[in-house]
Design a protein around this motif. Structure first.
Motif, PDB file in Angstrom:
ATOM      1  N   HIS A 158      24.727 -34.739 -19.873  1.00 40.20           N
ATOM      2  CA  HIS A 158      24.083 -33.579 -19.701  1.00 40.20           C
ATOM      3  C   HIS A 158      22.567 -34.097 -19.218  1.00 40.20           C
ATOM      4  O   HIS A 158      21.892 -33.344 -18.619  1.00 40.20           O
ATOM      5  CB  HIS A 158      24.003 -32.623 -20.976  1.00 40.20           C
ATOM      6  N   ARG A 161      21.638 -34.806 -15.797  1.00 43.64           N
ATOM      7  CA  ARG A 161      21.650 -34.002 -14.963  1.00 43.64           C
ATOM      8  C   ARG A 161      20.334 -32.836 -15.353  1.00 43.64           C
ATOM      9  O   ARG A 161      20.370 -31.699 -15.085  1.00 43.64           O
ATOM     10  CB  ARG A 161      22.828 -32.920 -15.327  1.00 43.64           C
ATOM     11  N   SER A 163      20.060 -31.329 -18.088  1.00 44.76           N
ATOM     12  CA  SER A 163      20.527 -30.103 -18.753  1.00 44.76           C
ATOM     13  C   SER A 163      20.295 -30.306 -20.117  1.00 44.76           C
ATOM     14  O   SER A 163      20.790 -31.126 -20.743  1.00 44.76           O
ATOM     15  CB  SER A 163      22.100 -29.821 -18.583  1.00 44.76           C
ATOM     16  N   ARG A 165      21.038 -28.472 -23.179  1.00 45.42           N
ATOM     17  CA  ARG A 165      21.884 -27.779 -23.835  1.00 45.42           C
ATOM     18  C   ARG A 165      21.920 -28.181 -25.298  1.00 45.42           C
ATOM     19  O   ARG A 165      22.124 -29.531 -25.573  1.00 45.42           O
ATOM     20  CB  ARG A 165      23.295 -27.667 -23.550  1.00 45.42           C
ATOM     21  N   GLU A 204      35.382 -17.998 -24.775  1.00 50.56           N
ATOM     22  CA  GLU A 204      34.866 -17.209 -23.628  1.00 50.56           C
ATOM     23  C   GLU A 204      33.480 -16.556 -24.358  1.00 50.56           C
ATOM     24  O   GLU A 204      32.464 -16.485 -23.818  1.00 50.56           O
ATOM     25  CB  GLU A 204      35.716 -16.310 -23.080  1.00 50.56           C
ATOM     26  N   ASP A 208      28.268 -20.282 -23.478  1.00 47.51           N
ATOM     27  CA  ASP A 208      27.106 -19.984 -22.606  1.00 47.51           C
ATOM     28  C   ASP A 208      26.153 -20.829 -22.115  1.00 47.51           C
ATOM     29  O   ASP A 208      26.901 -22.156 -22.375  1.00 47.51           O
ATOM     30  CB  ASP A 208      26.296 -18.912 -23.447  1.00 47.51           C
ATOM     31  N   ASP A 209      25.257 -20.696 -21.454  1.00 50.08           N
ATOM     32  CA  ASP A 209      24.509 -21.845 -20.904  1.00 50.08           C
ATOM     33  C   ASP A 209      23.913 -22.760 -21.856  1.00 50.08           C
ATOM     34  O   ASP A 209      23.385 -23.818 -21.365  1.00 50.08           O
ATOM     35  CB  ASP A 209      23.322 -21.295 -19.899  1.00 50.08           C
ATOM     36  N   ASP A 210      23.840 -22.513 -23.107  1.00 46.38           N
ATOM     37  CA  ASP A 210      23.422 -23.386 -24.142  1.00 46.38           C
ATOM     38  C   ASP A 210      24.361 -24.099 -24.853  1.00 46.38           C
ATOM     39  O   ASP A 210      24.019 -25.132 -25.856  1.00 46.38           O
ATOM     40  CB  ASP A 210      22.551 -22.568 -25.063  1.00 46.38           C
ATOM     41  N   GLU A 238      33.442 -24.498 -15.882  1.00 44.09           N
ATOM     42  CA  GLU A 238      33.022 -23.625 -15.053  1.00 44.09           C
ATOM     43  C   GLU A 238      31.537 -23.039 -15.596  1.00 44.09           C
ATOM     44  O   GLU A 238      30.570 -22.916 -14.786  1.00 44.09           O
ATOM     45  CB  GLU A 238      33.844 -22.249 -14.904  1.00 44.09           C
ATOM     46  N   ARG A 239      31.556 -23.142 -16.909  1.00 48.48           N
ATOM     47  CA  ARG A 239      30.147 -22.883 -17.422  1.00 48.48           C
ATOM     48  C   ARG A 239      29.123 -24.061 -17.695  1.00 48.48           C
ATOM     49  O   ARG A 239      28.323 -23.805 -18.617  1.00 48.48           O
ATOM     50  CB  ARG A 239      30.231 -21.843 -18.760  1.00 48.48           C
ATOM     51  N   GLY A 240      29.718 -25.221 -17.048  1.00 47.77           N
ATOM     52  CA  GLY A 240      28.876 -26.294 -17.244  1.00 47.77           C
ATOM     53  C   GLY A 240      28.762 -27.127 -18.618  1.00 47.77           C
ATOM     54  O   GLY A 240      28.002 -28.151 -18.898  1.00 47.77           O
ATOM     55  N   GLY A 241      29.968 -26.996 -19.167  1.00 50.79           N
ATOM     56  CA  GLY A 241      30.116 -28.004 -20.414  1.00 50.79           C
ATOM     57  C   GLY A 241      31.279 -28.975 -20.503  1.00 50.79           C
ATOM     58  O   GLY A 241      31.888 -28.915 -19.256  1.00 50.79           O
TER      59      GLY A 241
END
Lengths: 488, 449
Positions: A158, A161, A163, A165, A204, A208-210, A238-241
């Motif tokens: 992460h 990138r 990111s 989170r 789901e 989230d993005d965090d 899909e949500r970046g994790g």
């Protein structure tokens, strides 16, 4: 009914310090063959206060007696859920003790350690094949250590990138090491609910993005396969994790399905569970970690690489998270695991998983109706019951203690927390039908005793060397070392 | 397969009882899409005889102190290990047992751990010790994390003379926790530079960490380091990778240290290419509830008999989860038992005698080596069983020709210490006979080919 537990003469034994007699010695050293040397007096200590002085006979008798107070897999059935207490093969012990494997210094140059490097490389490769990952590091010393490696790798990915989170999702059935590890990696833990298995909806709702990662165990600690795992991994990606898998329960899946094929990104192995290395009374274990291609640059290192016929440690990798131990890992344990895999082969490992799952389901079939079964899906390698239907004011703890009198190590109790009064039974594949039947007979008898004579459970154990111990006082007034005065 | 007892008849009976037609049905919950549709690609299983033959071939390719004279140290040490140890830990009630969660049938393991905790405290001069950690490096990292937790500060000062691999592990454990790791210089005498330490200490310092002895074998002035650390309100951590030294040296506890993190490999554990070793971790009474790892405590049972149990578990992961003092679960239990037996057999006299032999042999070797043309001692401070030698000839060449003479002469320092690129670290223990030391000297005198 065959009852395994019986009475017998067991010997008492004091503490080492209570045996000590000045002047006794238990060692032999050659005479000094160079001139004596000394250090300035101010650097030197007085003699070590309280350190024992014992003869070899004292020491051997002491530890021999202590060993007789224990119960190991070699003593009998040890159905601890999620611990995979399978038989520890003796040839593995011989293997680890071979001269040339047991006595090589870790700083020995690579060209003089080709044999051990080759063994480690072959083990890395074998574990990658069993799990479906692209690369395996052998460095972590235990499962929790592997979890730390894995979560730091995820974080490194992460950070590379950009990111930032801060959260990790962890199911409420997770082993305590999972949230503890996430904290060590600097993450906040978000617990998520699972009704037996994780649902896509639940993930789901929190993904989230965090959220940096989801930590799963598959099969989970209820012994159930996470049937939604593929969809869940897809969603998290899909949500970046990324998805971390606790591989403690791999014994259910060898040759059947591979975590790497499910979309999982990182997984630790427990060699002291799935791969038969001994539990040692609390370690040493080993916790290698497998990762997908994208995460290889971040692995702790260095790992072992191959150039044709020769082996070496990989060169320094700038993106690696670094090292988690001084040296290369619990190599003695790696040797044992390698010996196991060579002895079993691919077919043998698959058979092990099949028989492990059959054994657990057989116990389930025999005890269903006698003990409450909270989850109705097909169990894999372990099965969970609860004490809901137990009579006589008896609880899970009482069943566990009464099992000791019957000659068994109790199953895992009160874990996972989502099942009140959980009794988690994992027989493993190394137990015979005979042993399973005897155990089930004992469990059924105990349920009957709860109804007819509950005091037998409440007072248990009575056959062990000590009765139930006062853990409350031990915590309130901790006595963690022996002290000279006022000791018993 | 000798580890799987099921006969065809057993399987048939069990499938019937479970109520499924075949083994396949047991895996009904595993989706087709993730099922492995081919056999595992692993070499075919081999018999016990073939396995040992294969492993002996691999073993023969490795250099050991039996095939080469060895002067390798650097955090792992070749020492005497009494034969009684392996016999005792091979008792299956010890090595095939689990963590002692059911204390009534684990009193052997529990009493042995209590004895280990006690011996470590006596050795280090501290008040409480845990049941073990993975190794010295990770124990050192956990000591840093504990200091950060207890002081609520973010800066950590690590001596440059602390084992580079210990510093590496600390860096990894701390990498995402918003901490500042600062290096403290080494003085010309080989000890941590007190002036540099004083300059870097301030009210944001959580811990000061130094090796005892340090990576160069030099004996640090722990008393002075502790004093400075405490003036700034920081914890003093001593990392002991060679505890044989404590048979002779003042204990860290009597020198004001707050946490001792070390490795017990020297106490009977095989070199085994780096593990399993065993971390030990000892603290002061005031810090007991903040320490990581398992703890065993004494108590009584229903009949008033003395017994032992795991205690203060609310610190640990299985109770406290994300707020635990560490994530550690399995530690190095059997390895801790090895060291407990070792300490029992050696006792206070044996440990001292062993330490004296290490000191004497290293001193003899150092004098002899420094007397060879082209080689010199580097640090002047008192040291234990390791020392640094400077070479005019390139270190790689020196070690190369020593190898040809059947000698593993030492560890090149250049990679970890560029300022010492012309130096190597030599370790001499009670296992190195005088003839070996003399052979090392003679081989060095041989000169470049």
């Amino acid at each position: 009914m065959t009852v395994v537990g019986t009475t017998g003469l067991v010997l008492n034994e004091k503490l080492l310090f209570e045996h000590s007699d000045p002047g006794r010695k238990g060692y032999s050293l050659p005479k000094l063959d160079v001139p004596a040397a000394s250090l300035p007096a101010e650097l030197c200590r007085d003699e070590i206060q309280g350190f024992p002085e014992l003869s070899e006979v004292d020491v051997v008798r002491h530890f021999t007696r202590l060993s007789t107070w224990n119960y190991g897999v070699d003593s009998g059935f040890y159905p601890l859920g999620s611990c995979t207490m399978k038989y520890n093969p003796k040839v593995n012990e011989a293997a680890a003790r071979l001269p040339g494997l047991s006595d090589i210094h870790p700083a020995t140059p690579a060209h003089l350690s080709q044999g051990i490097l080759e063994l480690m490389y072959r083990l890395q490769t074998a574990l990658a094949e069993v799990s479906g990952f692209d690369r395996v590091t052998l460095q972590p010393a235990a499962g929790a250590h592997g979890e730390l490696a894995g979560m730091l790798v995820i974080r490194a990915w992460h950070e590379a990138r950009g990111s930032k989170r801060s959260k990790v999702l962890i199911p409420d059935t997770a082993h305590g090491t999972n949230p503890a590890t996430a904290s060590l990696a600097g993450y906040d833990v978000v617990p998520i609910a699972s009704e037996g298995v994780l649902t896509l909806e639940e993930v789901e709702a929190h993904m989230d993005d965090d959220v940096a990662a989801l930590m799963v165990t598959n099969p989970n600690t209820l012994g159930l396969f996470e049937t939604n795992i593929e969809a869940i991994c897809k969603l998290v990606h899909e949500r970046g994790g990324l998805v971390y898998c606790d591989g403690a329960n791999l014994n259910a899946l060898m040759g059947i399905a591979r975590p790497g094929d499910m979309g999982i990104d990182v997984m630790h192995f427990n060699l002291h569970k799935t791969f038969s290395t001994p539990h040692g009374g609390g370690g040493p274990g080993a916790g290698p970690v497998g990762v997908t291609k994208a995460l290889i640059p971040y692995l702790p290192g260095p790992g072992v690489a191959r150039d044709g016929d020769s082996y070496r440690f990989e060169s320094d990798n700038a993106d690696s998270i670094g090292r988690l131990l001084a040296f290369h890992g619990n190599v003695g344990i790696l040797v044992r695991a390698y010996a196991y895999i060579r002895s079993m082969g691919g077919e043998g490992l698959k058979r092990a998983s099949q028989m492990a799952v059959l054994n657990a389901n057989y116990i389930r079939a025999r005890l269903e109706g006698v003990y409450d079964l909270p989850y109705k899906r097909r169990s894999l390698h372990e099965v969970i019951f609860s004490d809901k239907d137990l009579e006589g004011g008896c609880h899970t703890l009482d069943v566990a203690k009464r099992l000791i009198d019957y000659g068994y190590h109790p199953p895992t109790i009160y874990f996972p927390l989502v099942v009140k009064g959980a009794i988690m039974i994992e027989p493993t594949e190394t137990e015979s039908l005979e042993v399973l039947d005897e155990f089930c007979d004992a469990m059924i008898a105990i349920a009957g005793e709860a109804k007819e004579n509950p005091d037998l459970l409440h007072q248990a154990p009575v056959r062990s060397r000590v009765r139930r111990l006062d853990e409350t006082t031990a915590a309130r007034k901790p006595k963690l070392i022996w002290q000279e005065q006022g000791d018993g | 397969m000798r580890y799987i007892p099921h006969t065809a008849g057993d399987v048939k009976h069990m499938l019937e009882r479970v109520g499924v037609k075949n083994l396949e049905e047991l895996f009904v919950e595993v989706p087709e899409s993730v099922r492995l549709k081919r056999p595992l690609d692993l070499p075919e299983a081999i018999s016990e005889t073939e396995l040992l033959r294969e492993l002996k071939v691999l073993a023969a390719k490795n250099a050991t102190p039996s095939t080469h004279m060895s002067f390798l140290g650097g955090g792992a040490y070749h020492h005497f290990s009494p034969a009684a140890i392996d016999m005792l830990i091979s008792r299956s009630e010890f090595y095939t047992a689990y963590t002692p969660y059911q204390p009534e049938i684990s009193q052997g393991t529990l009493q042995a751990i209590f004895e280990f905790q006690t011996l470590i405290c006596q050795l280090t001069g501290m008040d409480a010790a845990n049941a073990s950690m993975y190794d010295g490096a990770s124990a050192c990292a956990e000591a840093v994390l504990m200091s950060v937790r207890l002081t609520k500060r973010k800066k950590v000062l690590l001596s440059r003379a602390l084992n580079p691999r210990y510093r590496g592990a600390v860096a990894t454990y701390c990498m995402y926790l918003g901490l500042e790791l600062v290096e403290v210089a080494v003085a010309d005498d080989g000890r941590t530079d007190l002036a540099d330490l004083a300059a870097k200490l301030d009210e944001t310092t959580a811990a000061v960490v130094a090796g005892y002895p340090n990576y160069f074998g030099v004996i640090e002035d722990l008393s002075a380091l502790s004093e400075k650390a405490h003036e700034a309100g920081a914890r003093m951590v001593a990392a002991v990778s060679e505890p044989i030294a404590l048979g002779l040296l003042k204990s860290p506890g009597e020198l004001g240290v707050d946490i001792v993190a070390g490795d017990g490999q020297s106490f009977g554990l095989p070199l085994a290419f780096g593990g399993p070793y065993v971390g030990f971790f000892a603290v002061r009474q005031k810090d007991v509830r903040g320490m990581p790892g398992r703890l065993v405590g004494e108590t009584t049972d229903l009949d008033g008999q003395r017994g032992f149990v795991l205690t203060l578990a609310t610190r640990e992961q299985h109770i406290r989860r994300e707020k635990a003092t560490s994530n550690i679960c399995s530690n190095q239990g059997l390895c801790a038992l090895v060291t407990t037996i070792f300490m029992s057999l050696l006792g206070k006299q044996g440990l001292r005698e062993m330490a004296e032999q290490n000191l004497a042999k290293a001193a003899y070797a150092r004098e002899q080596l420094a007397g060879v043309k082209g080689f010199s001692k580097v640090f002047g401070s008192p040291s234990f069983n390791e020392f640094v030698i400077r070479s005019q000839e390139p270190v790689a060449d020196v070690l190369g020709r020593l190898e040809e003479a059947g000698i593993l002469g030492g560890i090149a320092l250049g990679k970890d210490y560029p300022e010492l690129a012309d130096c190597f670290l030599v370790c001499v223990t009670e296992q190195n006979r005088r003839e070996e030391i003399d052979a090392l000297v003679a081989a060095l005198q041989g000169g470049a080919a």
